[in-house]
Design an enzyme around this catalytic site. Sequence first.
Site, PDB file in Angstrom:
ATOM      1  CB  SER A   1       1.130  89.910  -8.489  1.00 51.33           C
ATOM      2  OG  SER A   1       1.762  90.323  -9.673  1.00 51.33           O
TER       3      SER A   1
ATOM      4  CG  ASP B   1       1.904  88.912 -13.767  1.00 52.59           C
ATOM      5  OD1 ASP B   1       0.992  89.019 -14.609  1.00 52.59           O
ATOM      6  OD2 ASP B   1       2.005  89.680 -12.797  1.00 52.59           O
TER       7      ASP B   1
ATOM      8  CG  ASP C   1      -2.139  89.456 -11.455  1.00 52.59           C
ATOM      9  OD1 ASP C   1      -0.940  89.283 -11.746  1.00 52.59           O
ATOM     10  OD2 ASP C   1      -2.575  90.534 -11.017  1.00 52.59           O
TER      11      ASP C   1
END
Length: 572
Positions: A146, A301, A303
Site C-alpha cells: 500500500s 496511493d 495500489d
Amino acid sequence: MSWKDTVKKWTSNTAIDDKLLGQLKDLTNNEKELEDSFYKNLSFGTGGMRGILGPGTNRMNIYTIRKAVEGLSEYIEENAANARERGVVIAYDSRYMSQEFAVEAARVLGAHNIRAYVFESLRPTPLLSFSVRYLHAAAGIMITASHNPPEYNGFKVYNEDGGQVSLNEAAAIIDKVNQIEDELAVEAAEQADLENNGLLEWIGEKVDHAYLQALKTIQVQENTDNDLTIVFTPLHGTAHDLVLQGLEQVGFDKVHVVEEQAKPDPEFSTVSSPNPEEHQAFEMAIELGGQVDADILIGTDPDADRLGVAVKNGNDSYQVLTGNQLGTLLLDYRLSHMEEDERKNGQLIKTIVTTEMGRAVASSYGVNTMDTLTGFKFIGEKIKQFETTNEQFLFGYEESYGYLIGPFVRDKDAVQAAVAASEMANHWKKQGKTLLEALDTLYEKHGHYLEGMKSLTLKGKDGEEKIANIMADIRENPFPSLGGLQVRSVEDYQSSIRNLLTEDVREDIILPKENVMKFILEDGSWVCFRPSGTEPKIKSYFGVKTDSAEASEKQLSKIQQDVQQRMDKITG
C-alpha cells in the site's frame, strides 16, 4: 530453534538465493539488525503480511512468500470447491520485488497443480478483487505494501467473494502457514513448465475491459455540459491507466496528469510518503492545478485503493479534504440522487473510527448505518451477507481515504472513488459551488463534526512491547474524563464489553474481538485507540461535534492534549 540457529540454517543452505545470501552476509556485523530479521516469523495477520524486504524469517523475501502461499494452497485445496481448476488470481503493484513475488506465488500454487492467473503488468488492488469474482476463482493474492515506505512489500489474501479473507478464514490459513517448519524447503515448480501446461496464465486487457464496463454503473448523472478541469496523480503507482480510462468513458476530457508522478517508481522519489492522506503528496498536483486552473485534484496511493482529493478554497489555493469529509460528501451526493424506493432497506457501512457525520447524513435520507471494526474487509463481509437478507448496500467508507460505491468490488476502490468524486465536483460546479461550499452546507444542516488522528511509530521488537504496554495501561486504567468532559462509556473490543459508566450498565459488543479501546464522552465526542495491523504504529482517533467550526477545533485540541500527556507518561 534460536534466531542464531535459524541464521545458520539459512547460511548453510546451498540452494539459497544468491542475492539474499549476499545481503545476509552484509548483516553479519550488525547483530541487532540480524536479530530483528530472524527473531520471529513475519506475522501472517488477518489479511496477510507486510514487512521490510530482505533476508530472514521476519522479512519479505521469496521464502516467506513461498511459505505463505504453501499455507494458502493447502487451505483452498481443503476448503474451496474445485480449487485447482478455478485457480487463484495474482496481481502486484510497483514496489521492489512485486513481480518476482507474484511469480513465486504462481510457482508454489503450480506445485499443487493449482492454476494461477497472473496479470502481465501491475494492477490496482480493487481490480484484483474484481478479477476474483469475474473469473470465479477460488482465491486472490495481491502483492502490495500500500502506502508504506519503499523498503516494504506485502502479501494480501482474498477469498472467493473478492473480499479480504474473513477472521475465520484467516485463522485457518494462519494455522496452515504456522505448521510449515522450514520455509526454505517449500516446493516451487518451474515457471516455464507451468506456462506450457496451462497452470500459469497471463491475463490483463479482457479483465480491464470488464471492470470498466462495471464502472459505468456507478454513474449517477449524465455528465452533460462538462466543464470540470481535473489534475490527477497516481503517485508512482498502479492507477494511471484505469483512472484515465474511467474518467474518459463518462465524459471528462480536461484531465491533466502530474507527469513526474505518472510512471511507476518503487522509490516513490518525488514524495516523502506515497500516501494521499499526507498533504505533502499533493504538492506537485497543487502546483499543476494552479497552472491549469483545475477545479479538483485527485491522487491515488500506489495500489489504488485509497483516494485523496483537494479542491479550491477561497484563497486561490487548494485544500486537501479529509477522508471523513470526502466520504460524507460522496454519501450525501449519491443518496440525494436516489428515489425513496431506491433507498429502501439501504445501508451505509462505516468503521468505528469513521465520522459520525455519515450516520447523521444517512439518517436524514432514511438510511440505516452499520458500524464495523477498522478495515475494509469487514465492510466487504457485510455486503456478502446482504445477498441473503433484504438489505441493500448503498455506500461504504472509512476515515483512511477508503470508499466503495459499486459492490462489483469487495474492497475499497480508488478508481471508483476518483470517477465518482469528479462527477460530484462537476455537479456542484454547475450549481456554482465548490466541494468545500457543499461541505459547509452539510455542516450547517447536521452540525460541525471534526475528526483527528495521531499516530505513534514504534519500530522493532522494543516497539512492539511499548505498543502492548500502552494498550494494557489504557485498558487497566481507563480515562475518567477527557478535554474536561466526563467519559460516558468505555468500549473494550477485546473483551466485547461496553461499560455505560453513567448508568452502571454493561452491554455486549456484537463485533469480532480486536485489541481496540474506545471512549465516548458525555457530549458524544469520542476517542479510540488501536495498534495498526500493518505498520509498527499505535493510532489514536478523535471525533467531536459542536455548533461551530471554532468550537469543534477547540474541543478537539483539548481532548488531544489530554491524550498526548497520557501517552508521554506511559512511554516515558
